[in-house]
Design a protein around this motif. Structure first.
Motif, PDB file in Angstrom:
ATOM      1  N   PRO A 513       0.877  -1.057   0.015  1.00  0.00           N
ATOM      2  CA  PRO A 513       0.029  -0.065  -0.010  1.00  0.00           C
ATOM      3  C   PRO A 513       0.816   1.054   0.089  1.00  0.00           C
ATOM      4  O   PRO A 513       2.060   1.197   0.298  1.00  0.00           O
ATOM      5  CB  PRO A 513      -0.608  -0.143   1.298  1.00  0.00           C
ATOM      6  CG  PRO A 513      -0.810  -1.507   1.568  1.00  0.00           C
ATOM      7  CD  PRO A 513       0.612  -1.903   1.279  1.00  0.00           C
ATOM      8  N   THR A 602      -0.310   0.370  -4.306  1.00  0.00           N
ATOM      9  CA  THR A 602      -1.716   0.836  -4.221  1.00  0.00           C
ATOM     10  C   THR A 602      -2.008   1.936  -3.435  1.00  0.00           C
ATOM     11  O   THR A 602      -1.568   1.875  -2.054  1.00  0.00           O
ATOM     12  CB  THR A 602      -2.502  -0.576  -3.878  1.00  0.00           C
ATOM     13  OG1 THR A 602      -2.205  -1.009  -2.524  1.00  0.00           O
ATOM     14  CG2 THR A 602      -2.130  -1.446  -5.006  1.00  0.00           C
ATOM     15  N   GLN A 604      -4.843   4.184  -0.554  1.00  0.00           N
ATOM     16  CA  GLN A 604      -5.575   3.837   0.235  1.00  0.00           C
ATOM     17  C   GLN A 604      -7.315   4.188  -0.007  1.00  0.00           C
ATOM     18  O   GLN A 604      -7.476   4.883  -1.312  1.00  0.00           O
ATOM     19  CB  GLN A 604      -5.239   4.963   1.531  1.00  0.00           C
ATOM     20  CG  GLN A 604      -4.537   4.461   2.606  1.00  0.00           C
ATOM     21  CD  GLN A 604      -2.933   4.350   1.959  1.00  0.00           C
ATOM     22  OE1 GLN A 604      -2.657   5.599   1.624  1.00  0.00           O
ATOM     23  NE2 GLN A 604      -2.361   3.292   1.848  1.00  0.00           N
ATOM     24  N   ARG A 605      -7.901   3.246   0.538  1.00  0.00           N
ATOM     25  CA  ARG A 605      -9.437   3.525   0.142  1.00  0.00           C
ATOM     26  C   ARG A 605      -9.994   4.667   1.076  1.00  0.00           C
ATOM     27  O   ARG A 605      -9.891   4.319   2.203  1.00  0.00           O
ATOM     28  CB  ARG A 605     -10.115   2.116   0.012  1.00  0.00           C
ATOM     29  CG  ARG A 605     -11.779   2.132  -0.069  1.00  0.00           C
ATOM     30  CD  ARG A 605     -12.308   0.965  -0.055  1.00  0.00           C
ATOM     31  NE  ARG A 605     -12.036   0.224   1.459  1.00  0.00           N
ATOM     32  CZ  ARG A 605     -11.112  -0.574   1.704  1.00  0.00           C
ATOM     33  NH1 ARG A 605     -10.514  -1.165   0.916  1.00  0.00           N
ATOM     34  NH2 ARG A 605     -11.486  -1.104   2.797  1.00  0.00           N
ATOM     35  N   THR A 640     -10.061   6.574  -4.213  1.00  0.00           N
ATOM     36  CA  THR A 640      -8.460   6.615  -3.754  1.00  0.00           C
ATOM     37  C   THR A 640      -7.628   7.728  -3.966  1.00  0.00           C
ATOM     38  O   THR A 640      -6.380   7.698  -3.775  1.00  0.00           O
ATOM     39  CB  THR A 640      -7.911   5.339  -4.312  1.00  0.00           C
ATOM     40  OG1 THR A 640      -7.947   5.593  -6.037  1.00  0.00           O
ATOM     41  CG2 THR A 640      -8.598   3.923  -4.252  1.00  0.00           C
ATOM     42  N   CYS A 709      -4.244   6.686   8.042  1.00  0.00           N
ATOM     43  CA  CYS A 709      -3.403   5.427   8.457  1.00  0.00           C
ATOM     44  C   CYS A 709      -2.834   5.502   9.743  1.00  0.00           C
ATOM     45  O   CYS A 709      -2.564   4.542  10.355  1.00  0.00           O
ATOM     46  CB  CYS A 709      -2.563   5.145   7.297  1.00  0.00           C
ATOM     47  SG  CYS A 709      -3.105   4.613   5.952  1.00  0.00           S
ATOM     48  N   ARG A 759     -13.885  -2.953   6.997  1.00  0.00           N
ATOM     49  CA  ARG A 759     -13.141  -2.399   5.826  1.00  0.00           C
ATOM     50  C   ARG A 759     -12.363  -1.267   6.208  1.00  0.00           C
ATOM     51  O   ARG A 759     -12.250  -0.230   5.579  1.00  0.00           O
ATOM     52  CB  ARG A 759     -14.350  -2.005   4.814  1.00  0.00           C
ATOM     53  CG  ARG A 759     -15.381  -3.051   4.281  1.00  0.00           C
ATOM     54  CD  ARG A 759     -16.145  -2.829   3.276  1.00  0.00           C
ATOM     55  NE  ARG A 759     -15.407  -2.252   2.140  1.00  0.00           N
ATOM     56  CZ  ARG A 759     -16.013  -1.768   1.066  1.00  0.00           C
ATOM     57  NH1 ARG A 759     -17.247  -1.384   0.783  1.00  0.00           N
ATOM     58  NH2 ARG A 759     -15.208  -1.338  -0.018  1.00  0.00           N
ATOM     59  N   GLY A 760     -11.626  -1.381   7.038  1.00  0.00           N
ATOM     60  CA  GLY A 760     -10.670  -0.191   7.548  1.00  0.00           C
ATOM     61  C   GLY A 760     -11.126   0.196   8.840  1.00  0.00           C
ATOM     62  O   GLY A 760     -11.479  -0.281   9.732  1.00  0.00           O
ATOM     63  N   ASN A 793      -6.901  -0.159   3.418  1.00  0.00           N
ATOM     64  CA  ASN A 793      -5.559  -0.609   2.595  1.00  0.00           C
ATOM     65  C   ASN A 793      -4.424   0.384   3.276  1.00  0.00           C
ATOM     66  O   ASN A 793      -3.757   0.743   2.449  1.00  0.00           O
ATOM     67  CB  ASN A 793      -5.922  -0.246   1.213  1.00  0.00           C
ATOM     68  CG  ASN A 793      -4.780  -0.744   0.502  1.00  0.00           C
ATOM     69  OD1 ASN A 793      -4.164  -2.030   0.732  1.00  0.00           O
ATOM     70  ND2 ASN A 793      -4.323  -0.295  -0.705  1.00  0.00           N
ATOM     71  N   CYS A 794      -4.026   0.288   4.355  1.00  0.00           N
ATOM     72  CA  CYS A 794      -3.135   1.136   5.177  1.00  0.00           C
ATOM     73  C   CYS A 794      -1.887  -0.154   5.312  1.00  0.00           C
ATOM     74  O   CYS A 794      -2.166  -1.317   5.376  1.00  0.00           O
ATOM     75  CB  CYS A 794      -3.396   1.597   6.344  1.00  0.00           C
ATOM     76  SG  CYS A 794      -4.329   2.967   6.310  1.00  0.00           S
TER      77      CYS A 794
END
Length: 803
Positions: A513, A602, A604-605, A640, A709, A759-760, A793-794
């Motif tokens: 990420p 990738t 972060q969301r 993102t 994050c 989801r995070g 997505n961290c």
């Protein structure tokens, strides 16, 4: 009438002038008798510095002044320099010297009567007054045989006091000054500016065509001022001058002094002046004819340029001789003879062109100085015009070019050859020096060999080299009596003993990420036991040609491999590793191609939602009676990348049938930042009233929620809160999380914070969450200023924590 009676008569005339002047002063008719202010271009010169300034102003370009001083000078400002053309001066350059028996400032004033008493006493006898003696020291170069200068004599004594005892004079002497005065007699045995009758240049001399007012045009001595108007008895106007005159005397090479003297004779009144320029020491052909002591009218002027000059041996020197007549007009088709004396004697001739210039070119083949003399003889000797210039010939400057064997294998044979060109028949030898790799400034040769010039070339012979690297030859031509040394210089002759070029391959880390760690591993194969290190460079997305690294790490080569270690990546995208092996003593550097080691990062969301107000009324069974959906509502935002979502603010919300709530100034916003990943939601209400029992009143309510994050944070600000008649908040307040207020059937949660874990990580912040239960039959649920942010997505190791 006897001479004595005549002298007495003129003395009476002068006395009358003296008396008249005194009367005029008393009467106030003359407003000033002191020094007049300097006119443009005239600079009074006094003291040692002034003497040198005058000497330099009168010196020709080819003449070097060694010193100057005043041996005698009266009080005031009698002498000076000028850059203003007047009376045919300057005759060379832009300045000339002026010596006077009065005030030099009056010389350019065409409307003045020049008569200043400087009170200068006798210097060389009993009748000389206001005396200036200027001594100028100079050196005659080898081959020089003639000293010359241009001058003009001017006086207010002319014409009224010609053939009287008021015989103002100008004298020039070489090496010694011996002139004296006695009564009306001037004795000057060393004077070399005598007229054609061998008399000193004075008021009474009649040689050279005498003096005239026309020759004084443009000066104070122009014959426009009346004697009588200035209380002197002679009839007519005062003032006149000689024409432009040229003086000469023979000299021998070596140091000399020239003495220029001017003085009033008989009294201090009625000024005289001398203009001086183009003081030259040079060579003339046939000096017995062309350098006869005395003064001659200048009917022609000849000037040589350049003067002086310095040339290397073997190069051409061209001089131009410019010929003009007495009025300054160019003279074409005139024969000019050129004579060179000194180190390179020769002769030549030329004819002036339409611009009045003839040229002469010759080449120096011997070191030393030459004097070039140009002579114009329209009808045989002597020269009607002369000028000279000096040229100094110095060692020639050859050039050197080299050719070295290249490349040379390790421990092979190297050689160098040099060609010396230009200069003046260069001979001698060339020293060849070989310098090892690393000695980039060529300090310590590892080999040195001499080669003799033959046909302009020399060779080093065979020299054995060592291991790989860049060696340098330096070829030094050692010069000879006519040529300066010259070197090829360090770095001009490199040759290479090649290294081996190894191979390099790389293995980058996998996908991570944004903000996570990436790395690269390089393998160096082939080559000769490669050592040293590998430099790893990481290039950001978009830098597809790998121009600007965002990170650089170095790892040592061990067992043929090297590692970059961990490097923190940035925003999402495809990064590129480039690995460069730096080489060592036996191996060349090598670099992996750009694009051969990509790493995918990738993003972060980033999600969020914000709304200003929602309300819901339901029965105890959950049946909705009144529903006010989130207003205004950004909706659910998921991205993102960086973005901003703002709904139009609602100015006023009212009109619900039940009167459940009224509100104004409702706004909502969600902002995301792609990297570093940040999601921020905010909602605000300017004023809201919930019509429950008791009534709830709120003003200036704001909530925010931010997720990264590194964690999620949120907060609520309320300016005013009242429940019924009870005021809970009356000033802007940052409310502590999850502050609960229970009043009867009303429950308020202020700054309600609800962590999000699916989801995070994230956080929902409701500025005010009000619930009211009425008689157990109806439930009212109102949310004011709701903000929600969330991130996913961290990178591993960065676990968000909620404040």
């Amino acid at each position: 009438m006897t001479g004595r009676q005549q002298r007495r008569r003129w003395s009476a005339v002068r006395a009358a002038g003296e008396v008249g002047l005194v009367v005029s002063l008393v009467a106030g008719l003359i407003v000033a008798v002191g020094a007049a202010p300097a006119l443009a271009g005239v600079t009074p010169q006094t003291g040692p510095g002034g003497a040198m300034a005058i000497a330099q102003a009168i010196a020709a370009r080819s003449t070097t002044i060694a010193g100057a001083s005043f041996l005698a000078v009266p009080p005031g400002t009698p002498d000076g320099t000028s850059t203003t053309p007047m009376g045919e001066f300057p005759t060379e350059g832009s300045s000339f010297g002026i010596l006077t028996t009065g005030d030099v400032n009056s010389v350019p004033d065409t409307s003045t009567f020049a008569s200043t008493n400087l009170s200068g006493g006798n210097v060389r006898g009993n009748t000389d007054f206001d005396v200036t003696v200027l001594k100028v020291d100079l050196a005659a170069q080898p081959g020089a045989n003639c000293l010359t200068f241009d001058y003009k004599f001017l006086s207010e004594e002319y014409p009224g006091f010609v053939n009287t005892s008021f015989n103002d004079a100008f004298i020039a002497e070489l090496d010694t000054s011996t002139w004296t005065t006695s009564g009306s007699t001037i004795t000057a045995p060393n004077d070399f500016v005598v007229d054609s009758s061998q008399h000193v240049i004075s008021i009474n001399s009649s040689g050279l065509g005498g003096m005239s007012a026309g020759n004084g045009a443009g000066t104070a001595f122009n014959g426009t001022q009346s004697y009588n108007d200035n209380f002197y008895l002679p009839p007519g106007n005062a003032g006149g001058a000689t024409g432009l005159l040229h003086a000469a005397t023979q000299v021998a090479p070596g140091p000399h002094s020239v003495y220029f003297s001017i003085f009033d004779q008989g009294d201090h009144r009625l000024d005289s002046a001398t203009f001086l320029d183009k003081l030259t020491v040079g060579f003339v052909p046939n000096p017995a004819v062309n350098c006869v002591p005395g003064a001659t009218p200048v009917n022609f002027t000849l000037s040589l340029s350049p003067a002086p000059a310095t040339n290397p041996l073997g190069t051409p020197q061209t001089v131009g001789a410019h010929l003009t007549d007495a009025d300054g007009n160019n003279i074409p088709d005139a024969p000019i003879d050129f004579t060179v004396t000194g180190a390179n004697p020769t002769t030549g001739a030329g004819t002036t062109n339409m611009s009045g210039t003839a040229t002469f070119t010759y080449t120096g083949t011997a070191l030393g100085s030459d004097t070039i003399t140009a002579c114009y003889e329209p009808s045989g000797p002597p020269c009607a015009a002369l000028d000279s210039a000096t040229t100094t010939w110095v060692n020639a400057n050859p050039s050197i070019s080299t050719t070295a064997t290249n490349p040379v294998p390790a421990e092979g044979i190297a050689s160098d050859s040099a060609t010396v060109s230009g200069g003046w028949n260069p001979g001698g030898s060339v020293t060849f020096q070989l310098f090892a790799p690393g000695d980039t400034t060529c300090q310590t040769p590892i080999a040195s060999q001499d080669g003799t010039l033959a046909g302009g070339s020399a060779s080093s012979g065979r020299v054995t080299v060592g291991g790989p690297g860049t060696y340098n030859w330096v070829a030094n031509y050692n010069g000879d009596p006519n040529n300066n040394p010259v070197s090829s210089g360090c770095g001009a002759e490199p040759f290479t003993v090649p290294k081996i070029t190894p191979n390099i391959s790389t293995t980058p880390s996998g996908t991570v990420p944004a903000g996570g760690n990436v790395s690269d591993t390089a393998t160096v194969s082939g080559g000769l036991d490669p050592g040293g290190g590998v430099t790893f460079q990481l290039f950001a997305p978009g830098d597809t040609t790998c121009q600007t690294p965002i990170a650089t790490e170095t790892g040592p080569v061990s067992g043929g491999s090297a590692s970059s270690g961990n490097v923190a990546a940035g925003a999402a995208g495809t990064y590129n590793w480039v690995a460069t092996y730096g080489g060592d003593a036996n191996n060349n550097p090598v670099t992996s191609p750009c694009g051969s080691a990509p790493v995918s990062i990738t993003g972060q969301r980033l999600t969020g939602r914000a709304y200003a107000l929602s309300a819901r009324v339901t029965t105890f069974l959950g049946t909705p009676l009144i529903v006010l959906g989130p207003t205004p509502d950004t909706g659910f935002i998921s991205t993102t990348s960086s973005s901003t979502t703002s709904t139009p603010c609602v100015a006023e919300l009212a009109g619900l049938a039940t009167g459940l709530a009224t509100a104004g100034g409702l706004c909502a916003n969600v902002t995301t930042v792609g990297f570093p990943g940040t999601s921020t939601s905010s909602a605000s209400v300017t004023e809201v009233t919930v019509g429950t029992l008791p009534k709830i009143t709120l003003r200036a309510v704001t909530s925010t929620s931010t997720s990264t994050c590194g964690g999620s944070t949120g907060g609520t600000t309320i300016d005013f809160l009242a429940i019924g008649n009870r005021v809970v908040i009356s000033v802007p307040t940052q409310v502590a999380p999850n502050t609960t207020i229970n009043t009867g059937t009303v429950k308020l949660v202020l700054n309600e914070q609800i962590p999000l874990t699916s989801r995070g990580q994230g956080l929902t912040v409701n500025a005010v969450h009000a619930t009211v239960t009425l008689l157990g039959l109806v439930k009212v649920d109102v949310v004011v200023a709701s903000s929600k942010s969330q991130i996913g997505n961290c990178p591993l190791g960065m676990l968000p924590a909620r404040d």
